[in-house]
Design an enzyme around this catalytic site. Structure first.
Site, PDB file in Angstrom:
ATOM      1  N   THR A 233      21.253  -8.699  16.435  1.00  0.00           N
ATOM      2  CA  THR A 233      22.795  -8.499  16.637  1.00  0.00           C
ATOM      3  C   THR A 233      22.956  -7.104  17.213  1.00  0.00           C
ATOM      4  O   THR A 233      24.046  -7.012  18.330  1.00  0.00           O
ATOM      5  CB  THR A 233      23.205  -8.077  15.178  1.00  0.00           C
ATOM      6  OG1 THR A 233      23.091  -9.158  14.583  1.00  0.00           O
ATOM      7  CG2 THR A 233      24.578  -7.707  15.146  1.00  0.00           C
TER       8      THR A 233
ATOM      9  N   THR B 220      17.571  -7.951  12.086  1.00  0.00           N
ATOM     10  CA  THR B 220      17.545  -7.556  10.941  1.00  0.00           C
ATOM     11  C   THR B 220      16.846  -8.718   9.984  1.00  0.00           C
ATOM     12  O   THR B 220      15.980  -8.383   9.036  1.00  0.00           O
ATOM     13  CB  THR B 220      18.643  -7.196  10.169  1.00  0.00           C
ATOM     14  OG1 THR B 220      19.666  -8.343  10.228  1.00  0.00           O
ATOM     15  CG2 THR B 220      19.385  -5.821  10.933  1.00  0.00           C
TER      16      THR B 220
HETATM   17  N1  ASP Z   1      20.184 -13.073  13.011  1.00  0.00           N
HETATM   18  C1  ASP Z   1      20.354 -11.666  13.567  1.00  0.00           C
HETATM   19  C2  ASP Z   1      18.669 -11.758  13.869  1.00  0.00           C
HETATM   20  O1  ASP Z   1      17.763 -11.359  12.821  1.00  0.00           O
HETATM   21  C3  ASP Z   1      20.635 -10.797  12.624  1.00  0.00           C
HETATM   22  C4  ASP Z   1      20.804  -9.283  12.884  1.00  0.00           C
HETATM   23  O2  ASP Z   1      20.120  -8.824  13.774  1.00  0.00           O
HETATM   24  O3  ASP Z   1      21.111  -8.575  12.041  1.00  0.00           O
HETATM   25  O4  ASP Z   1      18.184 -11.356  14.873  1.00  0.00           O
END
Ligand code: ASP
Length: 351
Positions: free
Chosen positions: A13, A89
Site C-alpha cells: 500500500t 503489510t
Molecule cells: N495488500 C497490501 C499488501 O500487503 C496491504 C498493505 O500493504 O497494507 O501488499
C-alpha cells in the site's frame, strides 16, 4: 558523520499512489524524488538511496522475494549502515521472519515497514512509518525488525493484527523491543547487543528453504477424509496444523490421528501450532495434545504461526534430519521462541 541507509521498495500500500509515477516506471530516481518530496525530513536523518526490487501486493510475496532481498542486502552490505524494506503489510511478518532466519549473525539493522494508507492519502501513516524506520536503521541494532505505528517489533515475534487500525501489528508473546514516541526508546539489553562499527561483518546468508508444505486449520467437526489424507501426503514434505488452544485436536474421531500417524510414518514432519494469537503450544497439558506429542508431532511452542511455518520451510530446506526435528524447532534461530525450559516453568504456575 551521517549514516547511509538503503531503502528497498517491494510494493504494498505504501507507494500505491506515488505508484502511477513511481512503481509503474520502476525507476529508482523517480521514486526517491517523489518520496523525498513527501518526506523532506529523510535526508536530515541519513544519506538515503533507494532501489525498487519489485512492486507487488505482498500476497504474492514468496521464497523468491526472500532470496532477492537477502542477496541484495549481501551485495549492498559494505556500502550502507542500515537497510529499510518497504513491504506490504499482509505478509510482512512472514518475509521479515524469513530474513531473520536467512541472515545469520546479523550485525546491522534491517527494518521492515509499510503503511495502512498510501503515502499520498490524507491521514497516511506512511510518512511517520518511513521516518521512524530510517531513524531506526541508523542505530546499528543487529536484528531484523518491523517498525510500524511507532513501535519496534522483533521480526520473528510479530503478527499482522488489523487491516483497519494504523496500529496494524502486535507481538503477542514477546514485548516490543522499543518505541518511537516522544522519545526514541530501546530496551537496554538490545542496546547492549550493538557491536562496534568495525566488527559489522557480512552475515552468513543461507537461503535454503522448501515451500512444499501444507497448512491445515482445524474446525470443530470438520475431519480430513481418507482420500484427502492420501493425496495430501503424496504431495507434501512438511505439515503444519493450527490446533485449538494449547495445541489440541479432536481424538474421538480418529481422522487427525490418522493424518499425523501416516505423515510421521512417511517421515513428513508435523508441526502443531495454535489458533490462539497469544500463549504457547503446550502439548502435555491435555490428553488431546499429549496423544499427538506421543506420536512425534513437533510443538510450535510460543512461536507465531508465521515463524513456525517459515521455520518448517527452513528446516526442510536445510535438510535437517527427521530425527533432529524436535531439537531444531526448540532451538531459537532468531529469537522466535522462548527456550523450552522457560516455557515449562510458566506452565507449572498454571497447574
Ligand atoms: N495488500 C497490501 C499488501 O500487503 C496491504 C498493505 O500493504 O497494507 O501488499
Amino acid at each position: 558523520m551521517k549514516k547511509r541507509v538503503l531503502i528497498y521498495h517491494t510494493g504494498g500500500t505504501f507507494g500505491m499512489a506515488l505508484g502511477d509515477t513511481l512503481a509503474a516506471q520502476k525507476q529508482s530516481p523517480h521514486f526517491l524524488e517523489d518520496l523525498l518530496q513527501r518526506v523532506p525530513e529523510l535526508p536530515s536523518l541519513a544519506k538515503i538511496e533507494l532501489r525498487i526490487l519489485c512492486n507487488i501486493d505482498s500476497s504474492d510475496a514468496n521464497q523468491k522475494l526472500w532470496c532477492l532481498l537477502a542477496n541484495a542486502i549481501q551485495e549492498d552490505w559494505n556500502d550502507f549502515d542500515g537497510f529499510v524494506i518497504i513491504h506490504g503489510t499482509d505478509t510482512m511478518a512472514f518475509s521479515a521472519t524469513a530474513l531473520a532466519f536467512i541472515l545469520q549473525g546479523l550485525t546491522k539493522s534491517i527494518v521492515f515497514t509499510g503503511s495502512q494508507r498510501p503515502i499520498s492519502a490524507m491521514r497516511s501513516d506512511a510518512r511517520v512509518n518511513i521516518i521512524d524506520a530510517v531513524e531506526l536503521a541508523t542505530r546499528g541494532i543487529p536484528e531484523v525488525m518491523v517498525c510500524f505505528d511507532s513501535e519496534i517489533h522483533r521480526a520473528t515475534r510479530v503478527t499482522k493484527y488489523s487491516n483497519e487500525h494504523l496500529y496494524a501489528f502486535k507481538s503477542y508473546n514477546a514485548p516490543v523491543i522499543g518505541s518511537l514516541g516522544v522519545n526514541f526508546k530501546i530496551k537496554r539489553k538490545i542496546l547492549n547487543s550493538i557491536i562496534p562499527f568495525a566488527k559489522r561483518h557480512m552475515p552468513v546468508v543461507n537461503t535454503n528453504s522448501n515451500s512444499n508444505i501444507a497448512s491445515l486449520l482445524c474446525v470443530p467437526g470438520v475431519m480430513p477424509s481418507d482420500s484427502f489424507i492420501e493425496s495430501l501426503l503424496n504431495s507434501i514434505e512438511g505439515l503444519i496444523v493450527q490446533g485449538f488452544g494449547s495445541g489440541n485436536l479432536p481424538v474421538t474421531e480418529k481422522n487427525w490421528l490418522n493424518l499425523c500417524q501416516k505423515a510421521l510414518l512417511k517421515k513428513i514432519p508435523v508441526v502443531m501450532s495454535t489458533q490462539c494469537e497469544s500463549g504457547a503450544v503446550s502439548l502435555d497439558l491435555y490428553e488431546n495434545g499429549r496423544i499427538f506429542s506421543d506420536l512425534g508431532v513437533i510443538s510450535a511452542l510460543d512461536m507465531t504461526f508465521e515463524a513456525a511455518s517459515v521455520k518448517l520451510m527452513i528446516m526442510l530446506g536445510r535438510k535437517i534430519s527427521f530425527e533432529k526435528r524436535h531439537e531444531f524447532f526448540a532451538t531459537p534461530l532468531a529469537f522466535e521462541c522462548t527456550p523450552v525450559s522457560k516455557n515449562k516453568e510458566d506452565i507449572g504456575t498454571r497447574k
